[in-house]
Design an enzyme around this catalytic site. Structure first.
Site, PDB file in Angstrom:
ATOM      1  CB  THR A 118      -9.485   0.633  12.363  1.00 12.29           C
ATOM      2  OG1 THR A 118      -8.777   0.932  11.155  1.00 12.29           O
ATOM      3  CG2 THR A 118      -9.817  -0.849  12.380  1.00 12.29           C
ATOM      4  NE  ARG A 171      -1.443 -28.484  -7.595  1.00 16.33           N
ATOM      5  CZ  ARG A 171      -2.458 -28.662  -8.420  1.00 16.33           C
ATOM      6  NH1 ARG A 171      -3.471 -29.462  -8.072  1.00 16.33           N
ATOM      7  NH2 ARG A 171      -2.501 -28.031  -9.579  1.00 16.33           N
ATOM      8  CD  GLU A 225      -7.841  16.398  10.118  1.00 14.94           C
ATOM      9  OE1 GLU A 225      -8.089  16.702  11.287  1.00 14.94           O
ATOM     10  OE2 GLU A 225      -7.588  17.240   9.215  1.00 14.94           O
ATOM     11  CB  ALA A 271       3.383   5.303   5.645  1.00 15.64           C
ATOM     12  CD  GLU A 310      -1.448   1.427  14.168  1.00 11.50           C
ATOM     13  OE1 GLU A 310      -0.931   2.358  14.798  1.00 11.50           O
ATOM     14  OE2 GLU A 310      -2.627   1.095  14.306  1.00 11.50           O
ATOM     15  CD1 TRP A 339      -7.279   6.626   5.808  1.00  9.63           C
ATOM     16  CD2 TRP A 339      -8.343   4.693   5.533  1.00  9.63           C
ATOM     17  NE1 TRP A 339      -7.417   6.424   4.440  1.00  9.63           N
ATOM     18  CE2 TRP A 339      -8.073   5.237   4.248  1.00  9.63           C
ATOM     19  CE3 TRP A 339      -9.022   3.471   5.605  1.00  9.63           C
ATOM     20  CZ2 TRP A 339      -8.449   4.608   3.072  1.00  9.63           C
ATOM     21  CZ3 TRP A 339      -9.408   2.846   4.420  1.00  9.63           C
ATOM     22  CH2 TRP A 339      -9.113   3.411   3.176  1.00  9.63           C
TER      23      TRP A 339
END
Length: 543
Positions: free
Chosen positions: A293, A420, A262, A516, A514, A291
């Protein structure tokens, strides 16, 4: 034993001894709101030491793996030295000598530029493969099948999805549904593919890595939500609920999202304020989740809400509901019920991790049938516990996502460095480039080894600590590996037309969701270590 394997073995044993001493300090003075810095460091180092042990277990297979084990263990020792400097007493060390002092020559050997050059040569020759996978024939077939799908269906559209913040194409979702991707951890009796074997979760890990290698936001995370909701229903639902929901989730006919966080309650799940009030044959939901998803495309939302009116009940007053809704494309959606209740979602613009879209979801008098409370009356007040159990598998799956992102970054870095020219020489001819590639490969190999062994531990019911440790370690490593890969690209790495820039911003989210990083370290790992949790794989112990 090769010299590298001998050195790595003695070094890992010394690291484990130091972590053991530090864990004893935690047992005396556990992490608290007033004492967090040192417990966080102890927890973080313990995760790396556990990974070093798992990678060491592969050392006898080949000289290449022994070298990677030594390199990673030496890097871990250097990190530990930096974290303990000036804080020896706070770590529970005597301030003069530790087990690492006796193996200082091993640290030096594992960090020697010439040694790293040897490792880099192998990585370059293998096109960015850090080490053999040691998969069974069956799992190797799974890996190749999903890699082929990812190469054909995901990679060609991954950059466009990211650049346009577009929806995941139906071809990807439908293709993965046909391949059984959403039923990997759902029991076979309910239409899934889980039959209780030791490698049951390892199959999910392998699939997740290959999809994430192509794109975290367009494919690698599609398994996470059915993993969470499927586990919650399997463990806490009634038999009727399992038979009603699980087969539809397993086939991908019904897509899923999770609504827990929340605006003012993220890791503090026990404080959530979204309410569920019983009214006749319904529960009425009111509140805001964020959040969430994939909440637009999802047909099922797993919603954690406060079913007990007393806020003082904390996590004991929470219950889990399955909210059924139509699937919506795009960035906004709304469902209005005949009685006036509504649920709506608005996608939040994010730096990366695009395609699935993360929503703020608002429930306003939204009615949910009483039969949609997971566990019915027996599920009242058990939502927090079911949610935490379900998150254990998702932590493991997130670690696999991190490994996939890292693997892609290493391959891109190797390919670019080969092509490169710098000051008239290939980028790969410079010592610093080779040092970076070698260290990237060692971190990937360690995280992959830890993920595999943690999968088996969780399957055996012993993996709570391992899941938290590997998630914490792999997600932090993914930020560093993608950063190094981007740096090796120079200015091109900052251009959105190069995939490495997408990997860099995608990796940043991994240490946030998932569970912190800080919460895992302080509230899961440090607490388990204080209780005597084993940091070795022989007995490995999310949000």
């Amino acid at each position: 034993m090769t010299t590298a394997l001998v050195r790595a073995t003695e070094l890992v044993e010394a690291l484990e001894e130091v972590v053991g001493q530090a864990s004893a300090r935690l047992a005396v003075a556990p992490a608290s709101d007033d004492d967090q810095t040192v417990p966080y460091d102890i927890a973080s180092v313990s995760s790396a030491v556990a990974a070093a042990r798992h990678l060491l277990d592969l050392g006898p297979h080949s000289e290449a793996e022994a070298d990677l084990a030594l390199l990673f263990a030496a890097d871990t020792a250097a990190d530990l030295a930096g974290r303990t400097a000036g804080r020896e007493a706070l770590w529970g060390l005597d301030g003069t000598t530790t087990a690492l002092d006796a193996v200082a020559e091993h640290v030096a050997a594992g960090r020697a530029p010439a040694f790293l050059d040897t490792v880099a040569e192998r990585v370059l020759a293998a096109g960015g493969e850090a080490a053999p996978r040691h998969l069974s024939d069956e799992l190797q077939l799974v890996r190749s099948t999903f890699r082929d799908f990812a190469e054909a269906k995901v990679k060609p559209v991954a950059d466009a999805i990211h650049a346009g913040d577009a929806d995941i194409p139906d071809a990807i979702v439908d293709g993965l549904s046909e391949m059984g991707c959403f039923g990997l951890s759902i029991p076979a009796e309910y239409g899934g593919f889980a039959e209780g074997g030791a490698d049951e979760l390892l199959s999910m890990v392998v699939v997740t890595e290959e999809l994430s290698r192509a794109s975290l936001g367009a494919a690698g995370s599609l398994i996470t939500r059915p993993e969470i909701i499927g586990t919650a229903i399997t463990r806490g639902g009634t038999e009727e609920q399992r038979r009603r929901w699980l087969p539809l989730i397993a086939t991908g006919e019904k897509l899923c999202a999770v609504a827990v966080t929340e605006p003012n309650h993220g890791s503090d799940v026990g404080g959530i304020t979204t309410t569920a009030v019983r009214d006749g044959e319904d529960w009425v939901l009111n509140g805001v989740k964020t959040w969430c998803t994939f909440a637009g495309r999802a047909n099922y939302l797993l919603v954690l809400a406060r079913s007990h009116p007393d806020r003082a009940a904390g996590h004991r007053g929470l219950s889990l509901f399955v909210v059924e809704k139509p699937s919506f494309p795009g960035h906004e959606w709304e469902v209005t019920q005949d009685g006036g209740g509504s649920a709506s979602g608005r996608a939040i613009r994010t730096l990366g991790y695009r395609g699935m879209h993360s929503y703020e979801v608002t429930f306003d008098g939204f009615r949910v049938p009483a039969d949609n409370l997971i566990g019915l009356d027996e599920g009242l007040g058990r939502g927090f516990y079911l949610q935490m159990q379900a998150f254990a598998n998702a932590r493991l799956q997130t670690a696999a996502r991190a490994v996939g992102v890292m693997q892609s970054a290493l391959e891109l870095a190797v390919d670019h460095a080969r092509q490169r020219p710098v000051f008239g020489h290939p980028l790969t001819s410079f010592q610093l480039t080779r040092t970076k590639l070698a260290r990237m490969a060692a971190h990937i190999a360690a995280c992959r080894a830890f993920t595999a062994t943690a999968a088996r531990a969780i399957t055996a019911g012993e993996g709570a600590l391992a899941a938290a440790q590997v998630k914490q370690l792999a997600c932090r490593a993914a930020e560093w590996v993608t950063r190094e890969a981007q740096q090796l690209h120079g200015g091109y790495g900052y251009a959105e037309e190069y995939a490495v820039s997408r990997l860099f911003v995608d990796a940043r989210v991994l240490s946030i969701f998932e569970g912190a990083d800080e919460v895992l370290a302080l509230r899961v790992i440090a607490r388990q270590l204080a209780k005597g949790g084993d940091v070795e794989h022989s007995n490995p112990l999310r949000t």
